[in-house]
Design an enzyme around this catalytic site. Structure first.
Site, PDB file in Angstrom:
ATOM      1  CE  LYS A  84      -4.448  -0.126   2.255  1.00 26.13           C
ATOM      2  NZ  LYS A  84      -5.169  -0.217   3.660  1.00 26.13           N
TER       3      LYS A  84
HETATM    4  O1  G3P Z   1      -9.155   0.618   4.312  1.00 28.50           O
HETATM    5  C1  G3P Z   1      -8.944   2.022   4.920  1.00 28.50           C
HETATM    6  C2  G3P Z   1      -9.709   2.009   6.181  1.00 28.50           C
HETATM    7  O2  G3P Z   1      -9.008   1.184   7.165  1.00 28.50           O
HETATM    8  C3  G3P Z   1      -9.991   3.362   6.728  1.00 28.50           C
HETATM    9  O3  G3P Z   1     -11.070   3.346   7.502  1.00 28.50           O
HETATM   10  O4  G3P Z   1     -12.589   4.088   8.692  1.00 28.50           O
HETATM   11  O5  G3P Z   1     -10.271   4.728   9.170  1.00 28.50           O
HETATM   12  O6  G3P Z   1     -11.661   5.730   7.667  1.00 28.50           O
HETATM   13  P1  G3P Z   1     -11.385   4.487   8.312  1.00 28.50           P
END
Ligand code: G3P
Length: 217
Positions: A84
């Site tokens: 990533k």
């Molecule tokens: O895949 C990316 C994800 O983990 C981000 O999620 O909820 O931290 O915006 P969030």
């Protein structure tokens, strides 16, 4: 659309894997930070024993040269590792260099179709638009997923759109209908996809009637 699990928890991966619906895993530094100091490599290898599919591991260096070195290291851990890399200037150069070497890249922190187009042209395997974080600032995150899918489809680009920052079941439905190739779901959202109160009521009613009919005691 394929489903990946968005977690660095091996317990969550094991719990989800038994259903046979998870074909990959995405991790990031924030998810790893919740895991009590386990080494990133060890956790990726543990996950790879449970899920035979793409496992995203995120780079944390900030220059293109450093990103390429780090990406090579992450990719060497296991054949299923997808590296990533966040989309910025250094990231774009690193995406191009890594892809040229055959390292698969999941480009993260995508918030616009233009960022996704650049990542795709640089050779990204996946682009990850962050739906929930756009919703958080009163923008329609799913619209960016739709645009990313359209850009790849219209122009015949092989890059897959991986809907990330998924927060609830409706996001999953919308990502599927938008044509996302993958949605990565947090462990708490997966069971929510399964549940429906009418299913529970229906199961109970069939059980009650099965008892009446003498099929079960
Ligand atoms: O895949 C990316 C994800 O983990 C981000 O999620 O909820 O931290 O915006 P969030």
């Amino acid at each position: 659309m394929r489903l990946f699990l968005d977690t660095a928890s091996i317990d969550d991966v094991r719990a989800a894997a038994r259903f046979g619906v998870i074909s990959g895993v995405t991790t990031n530094p924030s998810l790893l930070a919740k895991e009590g100091g386990v080494s990133y490599k060890q956790r990726i290898l543990e996950i790879a024993e449970v899920v035979d599919g793409p496992i995203s591991a995120e780079c944390v260096t900030r220059t293109a040269d450093e990103l390429v070195v780090e990406a090579r290291e992450l990719a060497s851990w296991h054949r299923n590792v997808v590296v990533k890399i966040p989309i910025d200037e250094a990231g774009l150069e690193a995406i191009h260099r890594c892809s040229s070497e055959g390292i698969r890249v999941n480009v993260t922190l995508i918030f616009s179709a233009n960022q996704a187009l650049l990542a795709a042209l640089a050779g990204a395997t996946y682009v990850s638009p962050f739906v929930g974080r756009l919703d958080d600032i009163s923008e329609e995150g799913m619209e960016v997923v739709r645009q990313c899918v359209d850009v790849m489809t219209i122009h015949g680009l092989p890059t897959q759109v991986l809907a990330a920052s998924i927060r609830h079941p409706l996001h999953v439905t919308q990502a599927a209908l938008a044509g996302a190739h993958v949605a990565t779901v947090p462990p708490n959202v997966l069971p929510q996809l399964l549940k429906h109160p009418l299913t529970d009521i229906g199961i109970q009613r069939f059980l009650d009637d099965a008892r009446k009919a003498g099929l079960v005691r």
